[in-house]
Scaffold this motif. Structure first.
Motif, PDB file in Angstrom:
ATOM      1  N   SER A 169       0.828  -1.206   0.000  1.00  0.00           N
ATOM      2  CA  SER A 169       0.000   0.000   0.000  1.00  0.00           C
ATOM      3  C   SER A 169       0.861   1.255   0.000  1.00  0.00           C
ATOM      4  CB  SER A 169      -0.946  -0.003   1.206  1.00  0.00           C
ATOM      5  OG  SER A 169      -1.981  -0.951   1.041  1.00  0.00           O
ATOM      6  N   THR A 170       2.014   1.191   0.668  1.00  0.00           N
ATOM      7  CA  THR A 170       2.947   2.317   0.649  1.00  0.00           C
ATOM      8  C   THR A 170       3.389   2.609  -0.785  1.00  0.00           C
ATOM      9  OG1 THR A 170       3.761   1.792   2.869  1.00  0.00           O
ATOM     10  CG2 THR A 170       5.179   3.151   1.474  1.00  0.00           C
ATOM     11  N   LEU A 171       3.771   1.570  -1.504  1.00  0.00           N
ATOM     12  CA  LEU A 171       4.188   1.748  -2.894  1.00  0.00           C
ATOM     13  C   LEU A 171       3.031   2.271  -3.739  1.00  0.00           C
ATOM     14  CD1 LEU A 171       6.201   1.486  -5.199  1.00  0.00           C
ATOM     15  CD2 LEU A 171       5.630  -0.955  -5.330  1.00  0.00           C
ATOM     16  N   ALA A 172       1.843   1.734  -3.534  1.00  0.00           N
ATOM     17  CA  ALA A 172       0.675   2.201  -4.283  1.00  0.00           C
ATOM     18  C   ALA A 172       0.418   3.681  -4.032  1.00  0.00           C
ATOM     19  CB  ALA A 172      -0.557   1.374  -3.906  1.00  0.00           C
ATOM     20  N   GLY A 173       0.514   4.094  -2.764  1.00  0.00           N
ATOM     21  CA  GLY A 173       0.289   5.499  -2.451  1.00  0.00           C
ATOM     22  C   GLY A 173       1.284   6.405  -3.142  1.00  0.00           C
ATOM     23  N   TYR A 174       2.550   5.987  -3.171  1.00  0.00           N
ATOM     24  CA  TYR A 174       3.569   6.797  -3.837  1.00  0.00           C
ATOM     25  C   TYR A 174       3.282   6.904  -5.335  1.00  0.00           C
ATOM     26  CZ  TYR A 174       8.037   8.449  -5.584  1.00  0.00           C
ATOM     27  OH  TYR A 174       9.011   9.188  -6.226  1.00  0.00           O
ATOM     28  N   LEU A 175       2.962   5.794  -5.967  1.00  0.00           N
ATOM     29  CA  LEU A 175       2.714   5.819  -7.406  1.00  0.00           C
ATOM     30  C   LEU A 175       1.446   6.597  -7.744  1.00  0.00           C
ATOM     31  CD1 LEU A 175       3.691   2.172  -8.418  1.00  0.00           C
ATOM     32  CD2 LEU A 175       5.097   4.251  -8.420  1.00  0.00           C
ATOM     33  N   LEU A 176       0.443   6.511  -6.878  1.00  0.00           N
ATOM     34  CA  LEU A 176      -0.758   7.321  -7.089  1.00  0.00           C
ATOM     35  C   LEU A 176      -0.402   8.807  -7.090  1.00  0.00           C
ATOM     36  CD1 LEU A 176      -3.368   5.451  -4.845  1.00  0.00           C
ATOM     37  CD2 LEU A 176      -3.595   5.874  -7.312  1.00  0.00           C
ATOM     38  N   GLY A 177       0.412   9.199  -6.124  1.00  0.00           N
ATOM     39  CA  GLY A 177       0.814  10.598  -6.067  1.00  0.00           C
ATOM     40  C   GLY A 177       1.592  11.032  -7.292  1.00  0.00           C
ATOM     41  N   ARG A 178       2.531  10.200  -7.715  1.00  0.00           N
ATOM     42  CA  ARG A 178       3.364  10.567  -8.860  1.00  0.00           C
ATOM     43  C   ARG A 178       2.553  10.615 -10.150  1.00  0.00           C
ATOM     44  NH1 ARG A 178       7.121  13.438  -8.693  1.00  0.00           N
ATOM     45  NH2 ARG A 178       8.678  12.371  -9.977  1.00  0.00           N
ATOM     46  N   THR A 179       1.637   9.679 -10.354  1.00  0.00           N
ATOM     47  CA  THR A 179       0.828   9.694 -11.578  1.00  0.00           C
ATOM     48  C   THR A 179      -0.144  10.859 -11.590  1.00  0.00           C
ATOM     49  OG1 THR A 179      -0.759   8.140 -10.588  1.00  0.00           O
ATOM     50  CG2 THR A 179       0.997   7.203 -11.943  1.00  0.00           C
ATOM     51  N   GLU A 180      -0.440  11.413 -10.417  1.00  0.00           N
ATOM     52  CA  GLU A 180      -1.319  12.580 -10.346  1.00  0.00           C
ATOM     53  C   GLU A 180      -0.526  13.885 -10.369  1.00  0.00           C
ATOM     54  OE1 GLU A 180      -3.769  11.967  -6.927  1.00  0.00           O
ATOM     55  OE2 GLU A 180      -4.573  10.081  -7.695  1.00  0.00           O
ATOM     56  N   GLY A 181       0.786  13.792 -10.591  1.00  0.00           N
ATOM     57  CA  GLY A 181       1.595  14.988 -10.753  1.00  0.00           C
ATOM     58  C   GLY A 181       2.158  15.574  -9.481  1.00  0.00           C
ATOM     59  N   GLU A 182       2.069  14.853  -8.370  1.00  0.00           N
ATOM     60  CA  GLU A 182       2.599  15.380  -7.116  1.00  0.00           C
ATOM     61  C   GLU A 182       4.124  15.385  -7.132  1.00  0.00           C
ATOM     62  OE1 GLU A 182      -1.012  13.997  -4.104  1.00  0.00           O
ATOM     63  OE2 GLU A 182       0.933  13.001  -4.020  1.00  0.00           O
ATOM     64  N   GLU A 183       4.708  16.353  -6.430  1.00  0.00           N
ATOM     65  CA  GLU A 183       6.152  16.373  -6.241  1.00  0.00           C
ATOM     66  C   GLU A 183       6.565  15.156  -5.416  1.00  0.00           C
ATOM     67  OE1 GLU A 183       8.407  18.496  -7.548  1.00  0.00           O
ATOM     68  OE2 GLU A 183       6.714  19.291  -8.685  1.00  0.00           O
ATOM     69  N   PRO A 184       7.816  14.714  -5.561  1.00  0.00           N
ATOM     70  CA  PRO A 184       8.229  13.486  -4.861  1.00  0.00           C
ATOM     71  C   PRO A 184       7.950  13.485  -3.369  1.00  0.00           C
ATOM     72  CG  PRO A 184       9.892  14.131  -6.448  1.00  0.00           C
ATOM     73  CD  PRO A 184       8.892  15.245  -6.420  1.00  0.00           C
ATOM     74  N   GLN A 185       8.218  14.605  -2.681  1.00  0.00           N
ATOM     75  CA  GLN A 185       8.039  14.615  -1.236  1.00  0.00           C
ATOM     76  C   GLN A 185       6.567  14.539  -0.844  1.00  0.00           C
ATOM     77  OE1 GLN A 185       9.152  17.063  -3.093  1.00  0.00           O
ATOM     78  NE2 GLN A 185       8.679  19.110  -2.293  1.00  0.00           N
ATOM     79  N   ILE A 186       5.684  15.079  -1.684  1.00  0.00           N
ATOM     80  CA  ILE A 186       4.247  14.973  -1.399  1.00  0.00           C
ATOM     81  C   ILE A 186       3.773  13.551  -1.649  1.00  0.00           C
ATOM     82  CG2 ILE A 186       1.971  15.944  -1.863  1.00  0.00           C
ATOM     83  CD1 ILE A 186       4.019  17.910  -0.704  1.00  0.00           C
ATOM     84  N   ALA A 187       4.266  12.943  -2.722  1.00  0.00           N
ATOM     85  CA  ALA A 187       3.943  11.541  -3.001  1.00  0.00           C
ATOM     86  C   ALA A 187       4.457  10.637  -1.890  1.00  0.00           C
ATOM     87  CB  ALA A 187       4.524  11.128  -4.352  1.00  0.00           C
ATOM     88  N   LEU A 188       5.603  10.989  -1.296  1.00  0.00           N
ATOM     89  CA  LEU A 188       6.127  10.227  -0.170  1.00  0.00           C
ATOM     90  C   LEU A 188       5.173  10.316   1.019  1.00  0.00           C
ATOM     91  CD1 LEU A 188       8.353   8.670   1.349  1.00  0.00           C
ATOM     92  CD2 LEU A 188       9.429  10.890   1.831  1.00  0.00           C
ATOM     93  N   ALA A 189       4.651  11.504   1.292  1.00  0.00           N
ATOM     94  CA  ALA A 189       3.676  11.652   2.373  1.00  0.00           C
ATOM     95  C   ALA A 189       2.458  10.781   2.124  1.00  0.00           C
ATOM     96  CB  ALA A 189       3.267  13.120   2.513  1.00  0.00           C
ATOM     97  N   ARG A 190       1.992  10.756   0.885  1.00  0.00           N
ATOM     98  CA  ARG A 190       0.844   9.917   0.545  1.00  0.00           C
ATOM     99  C   ARG A 190       1.195   8.430   0.741  1.00  0.00           C
ATOM    100  NH1 ARG A 190      -3.612  11.324  -1.823  1.00  0.00           N
ATOM    101  NH2 ARG A 190      -2.696  13.300  -2.517  1.00  0.00           N
TER     102      ARG A 190
END
Length: 391
Positions: free
Chosen positions: A313-334
């Motif tokens: 789920s951690t990996l899924a959250g990161y990839l969701l953030g990145r595919t939605e255009g989030e900056e890396p650190q925001i995707a990390l929070a997700r």
């Protein structure tokens, strides 16, 4: 679209006990359940629960309980017949969140089945933003299977980004193809450091266990990783005994700064390697490292029910953030919010967006000690419980 390939899927059966496991005694479960699983499948389940496009690729026959389970939840998937049942994995959870897993090895995949899986992934990857190659390899599959998948995907005119979440020799082979992201946990990161001869350089080996190394007969897959990070100035590759592996992993989980130093050492290696690393640290949150920056994210403690699949789920959250255009650190929070939420669910549960609160996650750039908030975030704290990874 996030495409996942799970070479060794499973039917995840979970048994929840009212007290601690008592070896050699009869105990009654207070709850039992089952879900289709395997690391890539879990990533797809989490992505689908967020209402985003995903597709899971896996070996299995029509009518198998795992494929029927995916049909039941409406998860898009494609499979290659094998003529054998998909394995079952058993998880036992205790009230304090302690998780014990017993994983079957899985059924053999013929060379023809392996080729069909790789061809199928390559065909579907043309529409993907990310391809996730995840989990252990079943009997009969060579360690370079995921490396071969990366090579095939990279022949596409516009290849998607590739994430790898596996361990040991399959991870070592995949690293030679420079995946865009790997997601090791602390033990897997420690194993990579030892095999790359980087323990002394990072300071991660200062655990006082060297004298017992030769007395411990259990060895990691370090030999398979040796040579992946070739460099004349590196230290000697180290085969970590089980006790030392656990001790170094505990040290990494306790120190995001040490983890960042370790991930940067791997990224700076002269040999082919990953382009970024998302290292999950159990109770310590997660560290994201690229060649030019690193961050640590942590979530306030929550009551842990089962940690199985939390890393997925951690990996899924990161990839969701990145595919939605989030900056890396925001995707990390997700990512950390997703992993934490997953640990509060029964079985191999995956969270839905209503369980995610980015405002409770703290992200700290590891170039300084001042916490940097995400779009809506604060507090520093302890994080989730250690994860029990799928295999």
């Amino acid at each position: 679209m996030i495409l996942t390939l799970t070479a060794n899927p499973s039917l995840d059966r979970t048994i929840e006990l009212a007290g601690p496991v008592l070896r050699g005694q009869v105990q009654r479960a207070v709850w039992a359940g089952q879900q289709p699983g395997g690391k890539g499948v879990n990533v797809s389940r989490a992505v689908a629960s967020a209402g985003r496009s995903t597709r899971a690729v896996l070996p299995g026959d029509a009518g198998d309980p795992v494929l029927s389970g995916l049909d039941a939840i409406g998860l898009a998937h494609d499979s290659v017949p094998t003529g054998a049942p998909i394995r079952s994995n058993i998880t036992v959870t205790e009230p304090d969140g302690t998780t014990t897993k017993i994983n079957e090895p899985g059924s053999c995949l013929s060379p023809e089945t392996q080729t069909e899986l790789l061809d199928l992934v390559a065909a579907l990857a043309t529409d993907a933003d990310w391809v996730v190659l995840a989990g252990s390899l079943p009997p009969g599959v060579d360690d370079d299977f995921y490396a071969r998948a990366i090579a095939v995907i990279r022949t596409l005119p516009q290849p998607p980004s590739i994430a790898v979440d596996t361990s040991g020799a399959p991870l070592a082979a995949a690293l030679k193809q420079s995946p865009d992201l790997i997601k090791p946990n602390a033990e897997e990161l420690a194993e990579l450091l030892g095999a790359a001869g980087l323990l002394g350089e990072t300071g991660a080996d200062d655990v006082g266990l060297h004298d017992s190394r030769l007395a411990d007969s259990a060895r990691s897959d370090a030999e398979a990783v040796e040579g992946t990070f070739g460099h004349p100035d590196r230290g000697t590759a180290t085969q970590l005994a089980t006790g030392e592996l656990h001790a170094i992993a505990a040290r990494l989980e306790a120190s995001p700064e040490l983890t960042a130093q370790a991930t940067r050492a791997l990224l700076d290696s002269a040999a082919p390697g990953p382009r970024s690393i998302l290292a999950t640290l159990g109770a310590g949150g997660a560290v994201l490292a690229a060649r030019d920056a690193a961050w640590h994210a942590v979530h306030p403690p929550m009551e842990v029910v089962s940690t199985v699949g939390a890393g997925d789920s951690t990996l899924a959250g990161y990839l969701l953030g990145r595919t939605e255009g989030e900056e890396p650190q925001i995707a990390l929070a997700r990512a950390v919010a997703y992993g934490t939420a997953a640990a509060t669910l029964r079985g191999t549960g995956v969270p839905t967006p209503d369980l995610i609160d980015l405002g409770t996650v703290t992200v700290t750039p590891l170039s300084n000690t001042t916490p940097t908030p995400t779009t809506d975030q604060p507090k520093q704290h302890a994080g989730t419980a250690p994860e029990a990874e799928e295999a």
